[in-house]
Design a protein around this motif. Sequence first.
Motif, PDB file in Angstrom:
ATOM      1  N   UNK A  89       0.824  -1.218   0.000  1.00 25.98           N
ATOM      2  CA  UNK A  89       0.000   0.000   0.000  1.00 25.98           C
ATOM      3  C   UNK A  89       0.859   1.271   0.000  1.00 25.98           C
ATOM      4  N   UNK A  90       1.954   1.242  -0.767  1.00 30.99           N
ATOM      5  CA  UNK A  90       2.851   2.390  -0.842  1.00 30.99           C
ATOM      6  C   UNK A  90       3.150   2.737  -2.302  1.00 30.99           C
ATOM      7  N   UNK A  91       3.558   3.978  -2.524  1.00 27.30           N
ATOM      8  CA  UNK A  91       4.098   4.428  -3.800  1.00 27.30           C
ATOM      9  C   UNK A  91       5.598   4.637  -3.630  1.00 27.30           C
ATOM     10  N   UNK A  92       6.408   4.203  -4.597  1.00 31.01           N
ATOM     11  CA  UNK A  92       7.841   4.508  -4.538  1.00 31.01           C
ATOM     12  C   UNK A  92       8.099   6.009  -4.481  1.00 31.01           C
ATOM     13  N   UNK A  93       9.192   6.371  -3.832  1.00 30.65           N
ATOM     14  CA  UNK A  93       9.575   7.784  -3.719  1.00 30.65           C
ATOM     15  C   UNK A  93      10.350   8.210  -4.969  1.00 30.65           C
ATOM     16  N   UNK A  94      10.583   9.516  -5.095  1.00 30.46           N
ATOM     17  CA  UNK A  94      11.418  10.042  -6.171  1.00 30.46           C
ATOM     18  C   UNK A  94      12.893   9.997  -5.786  1.00 30.46           C
ATOM     19  N   UNK A  99      22.117  18.017  -8.316  1.00 33.37           N
ATOM     20  CA  UNK A  99      22.443  19.020  -9.335  1.00 33.37           C
ATOM     21  C   UNK A  99      21.337  19.188 -10.370  1.00 33.37           C
ATOM     22  N   UNK A 100      20.274  18.405 -10.269  1.00 34.27           N
ATOM     23  CA  UNK A 100      19.142  18.573 -11.179  1.00 34.27           C
ATOM     24  C   UNK A 100      18.405  19.872 -10.828  1.00 34.27           C
ATOM     25  N   UNK A 101      17.808  20.495 -11.844  1.00 32.65           N
ATOM     26  CA  UNK A 101      17.036  21.722 -11.642  1.00 32.65           C
ATOM     27  C   UNK A 101      15.580  21.439 -11.991  1.00 32.65           C
ATOM     28  N   UNK A 102      14.738  21.438 -10.969  1.00 30.48           N
ATOM     29  CA  UNK A 102      13.310  21.161 -11.170  1.00 30.48           C
ATOM     30  C   UNK A 102      12.528  22.401 -10.746  1.00 30.48           C
ATOM     31  N   UNK A 103      11.853  23.024 -11.693  1.00 32.07           N
ATOM     32  CA  UNK A 103      11.088  24.229 -11.395  1.00 32.07           C
ATOM     33  C   UNK A 103      10.020  23.951 -10.336  1.00 32.07           C
ATOM     34  N   UNK A 104       9.816  24.919  -9.446  1.00 25.54           N
ATOM     35  CA  UNK A 104       8.747  24.781  -8.453  1.00 25.54           C
ATOM     36  C   UNK A 104       7.379  24.855  -9.128  1.00 25.54           C
ATOM     37  N   UNK A 105       7.353  25.269 -10.395  1.00 24.89           N
ATOM     38  CA  UNK A 105       6.099  25.334 -11.141  1.00 24.89           C
ATOM     39  C   UNK A 105       5.882  24.101 -12.018  1.00 24.89           C
ATOM     40  N   UNK A 106       6.818  23.149 -11.958  1.00 24.75           N
ATOM     41  CA  UNK A 106       6.646  21.879 -12.667  1.00 24.75           C
ATOM     42  C   UNK A 106       5.852  20.921 -11.790  1.00 24.75           C
ATOM     43  N   UNK A 107       5.245  19.909 -12.409  1.00 27.85           N
ATOM     44  CA  UNK A 107       4.481  18.889 -11.689  1.00 27.85           C
ATOM     45  C   UNK A 107       5.183  17.552 -11.849  1.00 27.85           C
ATOM     46  N   UNK A 108       5.522  16.929 -10.715  1.00 31.98           N
ATOM     47  CA  UNK A 108       6.276  15.675 -10.726  1.00 31.98           C
ATOM     48  C   UNK A 108       5.503  14.622  -9.945  1.00 31.98           C
ATOM     49  N   UNK A 109       5.307  13.439 -10.544  1.00 32.06           N
ATOM     50  CA  UNK A 109       4.620  12.352  -9.860  1.00 32.06           C
ATOM     51  C   UNK A 109       5.528  11.595  -8.911  1.00 32.06           C
ATOM     52  N   UNK A 110       5.184  10.329  -8.640  1.00 33.70           N
ATOM     53  CA  UNK A 110       5.936   9.478  -7.721  1.00 33.70           C
ATOM     54  C   UNK A 110       6.912   8.573  -8.479  1.00 33.70           C
ATOM     55  N   UNK A 130       9.054   7.499 -14.101  1.00 31.44           N
ATOM     56  CA  UNK A 130       9.837   7.828 -15.292  1.00 31.44           C
ATOM     57  C   UNK A 130      11.330   7.801 -14.964  1.00 31.44           C
ATOM     58  N   UNK A 131      12.144   7.621 -15.997  1.00 28.98           N
ATOM     59  CA  UNK A 131      13.603   7.690 -15.862  1.00 28.98           C
ATOM     60  C   UNK A 131      14.084   8.827 -16.753  1.00 28.98           C
ATOM     61  N   UNK A 132      14.628   9.857 -16.128  1.00 32.24           N
ATOM     62  CA  UNK A 132      15.139  11.017 -16.851  1.00 32.24           C
ATOM     63  C   UNK A 132      16.637  11.072 -16.592  1.00 32.24           C
ATOM     64  N   UNK A 133      17.415  10.712 -17.609  1.00 33.85           N
ATOM     65  CA  UNK A 133      18.849  10.534 -17.434  1.00 33.85           C
ATOM     66  C   UNK A 133      19.599  11.880 -17.404  1.00 33.85           C
ATOM     67  N   UNK A 134      20.913  11.788 -17.205  1.00 34.36           N
ATOM     68  CA  UNK A 134      21.756  12.978 -17.015  1.00 34.36           C
ATOM     69  C   UNK A 134      21.658  13.949 -18.191  1.00 34.36           C
ATOM     70  N   UNK A 135      21.575  15.237 -17.856  1.00 32.40           N
ATOM     71  CA  UNK A 135      21.623  16.285 -18.872  1.00 32.40           C
ATOM     72  C   UNK A 135      20.389  16.445 -19.726  1.00 32.40           C
ATOM     73  N   UNK A 136      19.321  15.750 -19.406  1.00 29.57           N
ATOM     74  CA  UNK A 136      18.072  15.888 -20.167  1.00 29.57           C
ATOM     75  C   UNK A 136      17.457  17.263 -19.894  1.00 29.57           C
ATOM     76  N   UNK A 137      16.855  17.856 -20.919  1.00 33.41           N
ATOM     77  CA  UNK A 137      16.097  19.099 -20.748  1.00 33.41           C
ATOM     78  C   UNK A 137      14.637  18.830 -21.105  1.00 33.41           C
ATOM     79  N   UNK A 138      13.765  19.061 -20.139  1.00 30.26           N
ATOM     80  CA  UNK A 138      12.323  18.978 -20.361  1.00 30.26           C
ATOM     81  C   UNK A 138      11.813  20.413 -20.336  1.00 30.26           C
ATOM     82  N   UNK A 139      11.440  20.926 -21.498  1.00 30.54           N
ATOM     83  CA  UNK A 139      11.101  22.342 -21.605  1.00 30.54           C
ATOM     84  C   UNK A 139       9.687  22.651 -21.100  1.00 30.54           C
TER      85      UNK A 139
END
Length: 210
Positions: A89-94, A99-110, A130-139
């Motif tokens: 009855x749990x969801x995996x954590x992130x 060094x990753x930059x995640x905007x506070x205005x982005x929406x990220x799941x579990x 999801x798996x987002x590898x090194x140096x990826x840019x999600x605009x």
Amino acid sequence: MENPVLIFGAGSLGLTALDLFQRNSVVVYGLLDDNKELHGKEFGDVSVLGETDDDGFLKLIGHKCEAFVAISDARVRKRLVKMLNERRKVQPVNAIHDTATVSIMATIGHGNLIAARAVINPYAEVGQHCIIQSGVIIETQAKLGDYVQVGTGSVVNSGVTIEEGAFIGTGAKLISGITVGKGARIGAGSVVVENVEAGATVFGNPAKKL
């Protein structure tokens, strides 16, 4: 994160997750992997404790520790997430690199892995596991469904939609506004300038269906 974490998978992705958690001062209780040859192997002070369905370790999850699934194969990742949802009855954590930059205005799941120097810009949406590898840019305003994998150095431009289970190879570039269908595969280094249908494999510059 106050609780320690148990990582499912002791391959290269599991070791990446181990590094991410330790860099964030999260205690890793151990690794679980179905490859018996890895059992007992140590990575620094963290050991491979047993198989992914070992109930002796699973019963700790939810009470004394968190879980993270670090398996590249989306089908296996989905099976393990389902097991954790149903049995514990749990969801995996992130797992997010410091060094990753995640905007506070982005929406990220579990249950997402976001590796070193990845950038997720405002109003981008990342689903779950999801798996987002090194140096990826999600605009800005790009949308990733669940179980999407984006390879090292790829650029997902503004307004792109990537549907569930799609695989984006290393160094691919997705031009603004396109949609990559469910389960599609984009070859490494490809430049994708038009929509990709569900289940298709495309490669090249411009990317063409194989």
